[in-house]
Design a protein around this motif. Structure first.
Motif, short mmCIF file in Angstrom:
data_model
loop_
_atom_site.label_atom_id
_atom_site.label_comp_id
_atom_site.label_asym_id
_atom_site.label_seq_id
_atom_site.Cartn_x
_atom_site.Cartn_y
_atom_site.Cartn_z
N TYR A 22 0.78 -1.23 0.00
CA TYR A 22 0.00 0.00 0.00
C TYR A 22 0.81 1.28 0.00
O TYR A 22 0.23 2.37 -0.05
CB TYR A 22 -0.95 0.01 1.20
CG TYR A 22 -2.08 -0.98 1.06
CD1 TYR A 22 -3.22 -0.66 0.32
CD2 TYR A 22 -2.01 -2.25 1.64
CE1 TYR A 22 -4.26 -1.58 0.18
CE2 TYR A 22 -3.04 -3.17 1.50
CZ TYR A 22 -4.16 -2.82 0.77
OH TYR A 22 -5.18 -3.73 0.62
N CYS A 23 2.13 1.19 0.06
CA CYS A 23 2.93 2.41 0.00
C CYS A 23 2.89 2.97 -1.43
O CYS A 23 2.50 2.26 -2.36
CB CYS A 23 4.37 2.14 0.43
SG CYS A 23 5.34 1.13 -0.72
N PRO A 24 3.26 4.23 -1.62
CA PRO A 24 3.28 4.78 -2.98
C PRO A 24 4.06 3.87 -3.93
O PRO A 24 5.11 3.34 -3.58
CB PRO A 24 3.98 6.13 -2.79
CG PRO A 24 3.60 6.54 -1.40
CD PRO A 24 3.61 5.25 -0.61
N GLU A 25 3.54 3.70 -5.12
CA GLU A 25 4.07 2.73 -6.08
C GLU A 25 5.55 2.95 -6.37
O GLU A 25 6.31 1.98 -6.55
CB GLU A 25 3.26 2.81 -7.37
CG GLU A 25 3.57 1.72 -8.37
CD GLU A 25 2.64 1.75 -9.56
OE1 GLU A 25 3.06 1.31 -10.64
OE2 GLU A 25 1.49 2.23 -9.41
N ASN A 26 5.99 4.18 -6.39
CA ASN A 26 7.39 4.45 -6.71
C ASN A 26 8.33 4.09 -5.57
O ASN A 26 9.55 3.98 -5.77
CB ASN A 26 7.57 5.93 -7.08
CG ASN A 26 7.28 6.86 -5.92
OD1 ASN A 26 6.22 6.78 -5.29
ND2 ASN A 26 8.21 7.76 -5.62
#
Length: 279
Positions: free
Chosen positions: A107-111
């Motif tokens: 769930y963290c930012p994709e980058n």
């Protein structure tokens, strides 16, 4: 390498962390979150509010999907939310840390995810965790059966001092968290097999190949099993093998050394069992 590991006094379960988590492993994983996520927090160009941070969606998922708490209880400032997460991380059960790490990767930012997963896998290997991220999912790389096999081999080989010492040394070299020596760990694993074969044939000059031929006849080893071990042993003796200096680039990993230790432990257990049938 510490005395306890060098002498083989640390148990396999303390060495390979499968059903537990020591403080260095927990702290290392927190540092992965700190470096790869908290230190990468950015806000919108015009607003510095928590709701405008690139990790706000991650915290919303923590509250809604992980902690199962009301979203209106999510703190309005990032420092307070961070304190709640940190307190949970260092107080929860060992297996909940893995839950949290896997959830964060999802769930963290994709980058941020690729570097976070890479960092976690580095910590897992460094601190000898039995798990790794594989395709974004935490997966066993050391099973209960593998740990039991190593434990049994070290225990049952006590009457064969050379075998026992080689296995303990292989485990110690594998488990040195500051400077693991995978190459020599593999050597020690194979040496344990050689030592056992020489003991069972009562021939100190016997090669492994020759010993296997004799053991095959006296202890009724299945030809396929003998061939498998011979092939494994051949890996360490060919022109690019472990016992030659021709391999300039050391590409051996924890997985390679663990595989050899588990395989050789299984052979030791099998042959000691076979020898017991004839006694």
């Amino acid at each position: 390498m510490l005395f306890s590991r060098r002498k083989g006094f640390v148990s396999v379960r303390d060495t390979i962390q499968k059903d537990s988590m020591d403080e260095p492993l927990r702290s290392g994983l927190w540092n992965a979150i700190h470096i790869c996520i908290w230190k990468q927090i950015e806000y919108s160009r015009y607003e510095q509010y928590f709701e405008q941070a690139n990790v706000y969606g991650l915290f919303q998922n923590y509250w809604h999907n992980y902690f199962k708490r009301p979203l209106d209880n999510l703190p309005h400032d990032i420092e307070s939310a961070h304190r709640v997460v940190r307190k949970y991380f260092f107080e929860c059960k060992w297996y909940e840390v893995y839950d949290f790490i896997e959830f964060t990767a999802s769930y963290c930012p994709e980058n941020m995810a690729p570097e976070f997963i890479k960092f976690c896998n580095h910590i897992f290997e460094k601190e000898l965790s039995a798990y790794r991220f594989v395709d974004g999912v935490l997966t066993d790389i050391t099973s209960e059966e593998e740990i039991a096999s190593i434990e049994e081999a070290i225990d049952t080989s006590s009457k064969f001092s050379g075998v026992n010492q080689h296995l303990k040394r292989a485990l110690a070299l594998l488990s040195d968290r500051k400077q693991p020596d995978y190459r020599n760990s593999i050597k020690e694993s194979i040496s344990a097999v050689e030592s056992l074969c020489k003991c069972l044939t009562e021939d100190d000059k016997a090669t492994l190949g020759g010993a296997l031929n004799r053991i095959e006849k006296s202890h009724q080893i299945h030809p396929a099993f003998k061939k498998a071990l011979s092939n494994l042993y051949g890996f360490t003796n060919d022109s690019g093998g472990i016992r030659h200096a021709l391999l300039e680039e050391d590409i051996l990993t924890y997985v390679d050394a663990k595989f050899m230790l588990v395989s050789c432990s299984s052979f030791v257990n099998y042959m000691i069992g076979k020898a017991g049938e004839k006694s």
